[in-house]
Design a protein around this motif. Structure first.
Motif, PDB file in Angstrom:
ATOM      1  N   ILE A  25       0.839  -1.200   0.000  1.00 45.33           N
ATOM      2  CA  ILE A  25       0.000   0.000   0.000  1.00 45.33           C
ATOM      3  C   ILE A  25       0.873   1.249   0.000  1.00 45.33           C
ATOM      4  CG2 ILE A  25      -1.729   1.314   1.281  1.00 45.33           C
ATOM      5  CD1 ILE A  25      -2.848  -1.187  -0.041  1.00 45.33           C
TER       6      ILE A  25
ATOM      7  N   GLN B  45       0.957   4.001  -3.029  1.00 42.99           N
ATOM      8  CA  GLN B  45       0.733   5.426  -2.768  1.00 42.99           C
ATOM      9  C   GLN B  45       1.815   6.288  -3.413  1.00 42.99           C
ATOM     10  OE1 GLN B  45       0.322   5.420   1.657  1.00 42.99           O
ATOM     11  NE2 GLN B  45      -1.579   6.511   1.261  1.00 42.99           N
TER      12      GLN B  45
ATOM     13  N   TYR C 170      -5.005   0.727   7.695  1.00 48.43           N
ATOM     14  CA  TYR C 170      -5.228   0.541   6.261  1.00 48.43           C
ATOM     15  C   TYR C 170      -3.935   0.606   5.457  1.00 48.43           C
ATOM     16  CZ  TYR C 170     -10.328   0.492   6.361  1.00 48.43           C
ATOM     17  OH  TYR C 170     -11.641   0.137   6.558  1.00 48.43           O
ATOM     18  N   LYS C 171      -2.865   1.104   6.058  1.00 47.21           N
ATOM     19  CA  LYS C 171      -1.573   1.120   5.366  1.00 47.21           C
ATOM     20  C   LYS C 171      -0.893  -0.243   5.403  1.00 47.21           C
ATOM     21  CE  LYS C 171       0.445   5.395   4.336  1.00 47.21           C
ATOM     22  NZ  LYS C 171       1.636   6.217   4.297  1.00 47.21           N
TER      23      LYS C 171
ATOM     24  N   ASP D  44      -4.737  -7.209  -2.611  1.00 49.06           N
ATOM     25  CA  ASP D  44      -4.782  -6.000  -1.795  1.00 49.06           C
ATOM     26  C   ASP D  44      -6.226  -5.535  -1.595  1.00 49.06           C
ATOM     27  OD1 ASP D  44      -2.087  -5.791  -1.287  1.00 49.06           O
ATOM     28  OD2 ASP D  44      -1.671  -4.444  -2.958  1.00 49.06           O
TER      29      ASP D  44
ATOM     30  N   LEU E 128      -8.065  -5.070   2.048  1.00 50.44           N
ATOM     31  CA  LEU E 128      -8.682  -3.824   2.503  1.00 50.44           C
ATOM     32  C   LEU E 128     -10.146  -4.033   2.863  1.00 50.44           C
ATOM     33  CD1 LEU E 128      -7.064  -1.395  -0.095  1.00 50.44           C
ATOM     34  CD2 LEU E 128      -6.551  -1.511   2.355  1.00 50.44           C
TER      35      LEU E 128
ATOM     36  N   TYR F 240     -13.327   3.307   4.611  1.00 54.08           N
ATOM     37  CA  TYR F 240     -12.071   3.591   3.919  1.00 54.08           C
ATOM     38  C   TYR F 240     -11.724   5.070   4.043  1.00 54.08           C
ATOM     39  CZ  TYR F 240     -12.226  -0.890   1.354  1.00 54.08           C
ATOM     40  OH  TYR F 240     -12.239  -2.219   1.016  1.00 54.08           O
TER      41      TYR F 240
ATOM     42  N   ILE G 192      -7.370   5.764   0.560  1.00 55.32           N
ATOM     43  CA  ILE G 192      -7.496   4.399   0.074  1.00 55.32           C
ATOM     44  C   ILE G 192      -8.456   4.301  -1.109  1.00 55.32           C
ATOM     45  CG2 ILE G 192      -8.323   2.090   0.706  1.00 55.32           C
ATOM     46  CD1 ILE G 192      -5.584   2.781   1.829  1.00 55.32           C
TER      47      ILE G 192
END
Length: 493
Positions: free
Chosen positions: A172, A176, A426-427, A445, A449, A460, A464
């Motif tokens: 993640i 990003q 969430y990371k 992924d 999530l 979220y 995200i």
């Protein structure tokens, strides 16, 4: 207030000069010549908004900025980029308070300072009448890079180059970064670990020939990580804000001391807490929480900073660091600001990969307590907090939470505590779900999530939404030895 270099305590610059430079030309880091004294009226401060607290604190540390300039920077930084008006809410779970620093645009604590740094840097340029193009040069262990690029994307007169360790960040975090937009943003994966990348970046800052070549083209380097005082000082704010919230929640009586437990990698976050204490915030102990890369734990338990050890890749990658850059600042203060001695230690670290602080200075580190959590302990802590409070924390926060338990059991922490929660779960969905006994072996992924959303009950974050479908814009992978030529090419293009 002036700032001096850790390697030449006679070299003084203003706050705006320090922000533009990032690092001192002698290789040192800028530190305040003295710490401000605040009138801490908690009856008033407990009702401050985050923006009001930021203005209150930053005006003292950045006193060559006008009050109007500080206020403008604060208002531009701390707005609807954050998903809560509190900016940094304090949440109670399992008998402890967690300071949530992940409500910004990249869901990690770096947003707190990197949201304001571009505005501080632009204002500093005006104060100094500096018309050079600024190339922001940064190594990241996962979070700084994205937060810095989000702040500096398309800011006129700047370019930003971010190096991250290939395979050393979560999927993640990598997505990003490599999907970051902005014509002035450059993301580069390096074959090596974070320490390798960071050491090379510092080497480039100290390359006099390269600096001169860039200066001829009206270009200069600066930094967006916590080596830049403009990144570090805004982090002081949320420690005062957390204390004010503790008073407002009646968790403490105004004036009572509290402890902070901070997951620690490059030492900037916990150093900001130390600066808050030096500026009068009632803090008893600062608990320095390490993962399996326990070089800081070993130092605080023996006075030797020794990186002659294996580099461990863990589920808390932003703490996978052996050379904690900001620790130089703490050592400088602890050895009575002896710049020659400090320079000797830093040379020993470069040449011998260790240095030892004499026992006469050990009492000067007494504000700190050091603990660590192994990967298995980190997973156990995620599960324990979830089962006890239905509260999901990320691995870095879990390291701090477990470290606090150890410190408390050993009698090293006796005050009410605030755990500094540095990233959203969430990371790190795979690590969190694995800790919660979810079989993730066949999950994408997107699956990870979705499952985390189901278990946590937390929607979220904006960071995200749409991330997995975002276009990959940055594909470069290089060796450490190639960094200089790439930096030169981008800087002069």
């Amino acid at each position: 207030m002036m700032y001096k270099s850790t390697r030449n305590n006679q070299y003084l610059v203003s706050a705006s000069e320090a922000i533009i430079k990032g690092l001192s030309e002698d290789g040192g880091l800028f530190v305040p010549t003295s710490f401000p004294t605040f009138n801490l009226d908690w009856d008033e401060l407990k009702d401050f908004t985050y923006q009001e607290m930021a203005t209150f604190i930053l005006r003292a540390f950045l006193d060559d900025f006008s009050a109007e300039e500080v206020r403008a920077c604060v208002e531009a930084a701390y707005n609807d980029k954050f998903d809560t008006p509190e900016i940094a809410p304090l949440v109670e779970a399992d008998g402890k308070y967690y300071l949530e620093l992940f409500h910004g645009s990249t869901i990690a604590f770096k947003d707190q300072a990197l949201s304001i740094l571009p505005y501080l840097m632009s204002t500093a340029n005006k104060i100094q009448a500096n018309d050079r193009e600024i190339v922001i040069l940064t190594a990241t262990s996962g979070d700084t890079g994205k937060a810095a690029m989000a702040g500096f994307a398309d800011v006129p007169g700047t370019k930003i180059i971010v190096f991250y360790p290939k395979g050393g960040v979560s999927s993640i975090q990598e997505q990003q970064m490599v999907s970051q937009t902005g014509d002035n943003t450059f993301v580069v994966a390096v074959n090596g670990n974070f320490d390798h990348a960071q050491s090379k970046v510092k080497e480039l800052f100290n390359d006099e020939a390269l600096r001169a070549e860039l200066a001829e083209q009206n270009v200069q380097f600066s930094s967006a990580n916590s080596m830049n005082i403009g990144r570090l000082v805004p982090q002081v704010v949320y420690y005062f804000y957390a204390y004010a919230q503790m008073v407002k929640k009646q968790a403490i009586v105004a004036g009572d001391a509290i402890d902070f437990c901070v997951p620690t990698g490059n030492f900037g976050n916990i150093l900001a807490a130390y600066y808050a204490k030096k500026s009068g915030l009632p803090i008893d102990k600062l608990i320095c929480a390490s993962n399996d890369n326990r070089v800081l734990y070993d130092f605080f338990h023996g006075g030797k900073y020794d990186i002659n050890r294996d580099f461990e890749l863990t589920i808390s990658p932003s703490m996978d660091i052996l050379i904690s850059s900001n620790f130089e600042r703490l050592v400088f203060h602890a050895i009575n600001e002896d710049d020659r001695l400090l320079t000797t230690y830093m040379k020993d670290l470069a040449d011998r990969k260790l240095y030892t602080i004499p026992e006469k200075f050990h009492p000067n580190f007494a504000d700190f307590v050091a603990e660590f959590a192994t990967q298995s302990e980190t997973k156990e802590e995620i599960k324990a907090i979830y089962e006890a409070a239905n509260y999901v924390i990320d691995p870095h926060t879990a390291v701090a939470s477990k470290a606090y338990r150890k410190a408390q059991q050993e009698g090293a922490s006796r005050q009410p505590v605030v755990i500094v929660s540095t990233a959203s779960p969430y990371k790190f969905p795979e690590a969190v779900l694995t800790a919660l006994d979810v079989d993730t072996t066949t999950m994408s992924d997107a699956d990870l999530l979705a499952k985390l959303k189901e278990l946590s009950g937390v929607p979220y974050p904006d960071a995200i939404e749409g991330l997995l479908e975002a276009e990959v814009r940055h594909h470069t992978v290089i060796d450490i030895e190639e960094m200089k030529e790439l930096v030169k090419k981008i800087s002069l293009s």
